[in-house]
Design a protein around this motif. Sequence first.
Motif, mmCIF file in Angstrom:
data_model
loop_
_atom_site.group_PDB
_atom_site.id
_atom_site.type_symbol
_atom_site.label_atom_id
_atom_site.label_comp_id
_atom_site.label_asym_id
_atom_site.label_seq_id
_atom_site.Cartn_x
_atom_site.Cartn_y
_atom_site.Cartn_z
ATOM 1 N N GLN A 37 50.293 51.479 9.410
ATOM 2 C CA GLN A 37 51.334 50.105 8.925
ATOM 3 C C GLN A 37 51.550 49.095 10.286
ATOM 4 O O GLN A 37 51.760 47.921 10.050
ATOM 5 C CB GLN A 37 52.699 50.455 8.536
ATOM 6 C CG GLN A 37 52.520 51.204 7.142
ATOM 7 C CD GLN A 37 54.004 51.667 6.766
ATOM 8 O OE1 GLN A 37 54.660 51.908 7.450
ATOM 9 N NE2 GLN A 37 54.071 51.880 5.424
ATOM 10 N N ASP A 40 46.914 45.497 10.528
ATOM 11 C CA ASP A 40 46.489 44.669 9.201
ATOM 12 C C ASP A 40 44.911 44.962 8.877
ATOM 13 O O ASP A 40 44.667 44.495 7.819
ATOM 14 C CB ASP A 40 46.851 43.535 9.464
ATOM 15 C CG ASP A 40 46.305 42.700 10.468
ATOM 16 O OD1 ASP A 40 45.389 42.982 11.161
ATOM 17 O OD2 ASP A 40 47.272 41.953 11.076
ATOM 18 N N THR A 78 49.103 53.036 1.671
ATOM 19 C CA THR A 78 48.984 52.310 2.879
ATOM 20 C C THR A 78 47.244 52.238 3.368
ATOM 21 O O THR A 78 46.980 50.958 3.360
ATOM 22 C CB THR A 78 49.800 52.977 3.963
ATOM 23 O OG1 THR A 78 51.205 52.674 3.630
ATOM 24 C CG2 THR A 78 49.379 51.944 5.303
ATOM 25 N N THR A 82 44.995 48.559 2.764
ATOM 26 C CA THR A 82 44.491 48.057 4.066
ATOM 27 C C THR A 82 43.138 47.330 4.172
ATOM 28 O O THR A 82 42.166 48.402 3.612
ATOM 29 C CB THR A 82 44.917 48.836 5.288
ATOM 30 O OG1 THR A 82 46.373 49.244 5.092
ATOM 31 C CG2 THR A 82 44.868 48.046 6.578
ATOM 32 N N LYS A 83 42.869 46.335 4.721
ATOM 33 C CA LYS A 83 41.348 45.999 4.827
ATOM 34 C C LYS A 83 40.700 46.730 5.848
ATOM 35 O O LYS A 83 41.612 47.271 6.510
ATOM 36 C CB LYS A 83 41.656 44.436 5.377
ATOM 37 C CG LYS A 83 40.524 44.057 5.888
ATOM 38 C CD LYS A 83 39.425 43.604 4.680
ATOM 39 C CE LYS A 83 38.162 42.751 5.214
ATOM 40 N NZ LYS A 83 37.299 42.363 4.092
ATOM 41 N N LYS A 84 39.465 47.091 5.432
ATOM 42 C CA LYS A 84 38.633 47.852 6.278
ATOM 43 C C LYS A 84 37.443 47.176 6.881
ATOM 44 O O LYS A 84 36.724 46.453 6.106
ATOM 45 C CB LYS A 84 38.416 49.193 5.280
ATOM 46 C CG LYS A 84 39.490 50.267 5.240
ATOM 47 C CD LYS A 84 39.097 50.955 3.957
ATOM 48 C CE LYS A 84 40.385 51.402 3.204
ATOM 49 N NZ LYS A 84 41.255 50.354 2.600
#
Length: 186
Positions: A37, A40, A78, A82-84
């Motif tokens: 967290q 981003d 989470t 989340t963008k990877k």
Amino acid sequence: MRPLRYSINVTLDGCCHHEAGLPPDEQSMRFWTAELQRADALLFGRVTYEMMASAWRRPDTGTWPDWMDEWQVPFAETIDRTKKYVVSSTLSGVDWNAELVRGDLRQAVQRLKEEPGEGLFVGGVTLPLALADLGLIDEYAFVVQPVLAGHGPTLLAGLHERLQLELVDREEFTSGAVALRYRPMA
């Protein structure tokens, strides 16, 4: 500039294989959820991306599998959303809210760091070694497990230059594990 943070579990003898340490418990999963967290976007190599996707991608049914305890769900949610970014020269495409990173690693990661945001999280073994060698990691978090593995891949094995780190935080777990957070010394 958003910081690049490397976090991983490691045994007392330096093994960072994902099955070498203690099994996850509620306290460690809260720690790892909080680590994710703080970022981003996640930065993975192919192996880590595929391993994480196989364990933590939300099933098509939308329901988490029966093996997952309630205290694991916040971590799963989470990491799932989340963008990877995936560094790979062998994958032709990715999904799971991911984008391939190609070309010069230094330039590509520097561009990601220059984007606005809270931070980038990197996990795994091979990619973090390359990033450490390039001087791109701004923070290291190691959860040191009270285990001697005696085998397996070791933390940052093959690092080209010695890195001196400054301890900036520590957290002890009831399991005997200790989370240590470091930043490179200037």
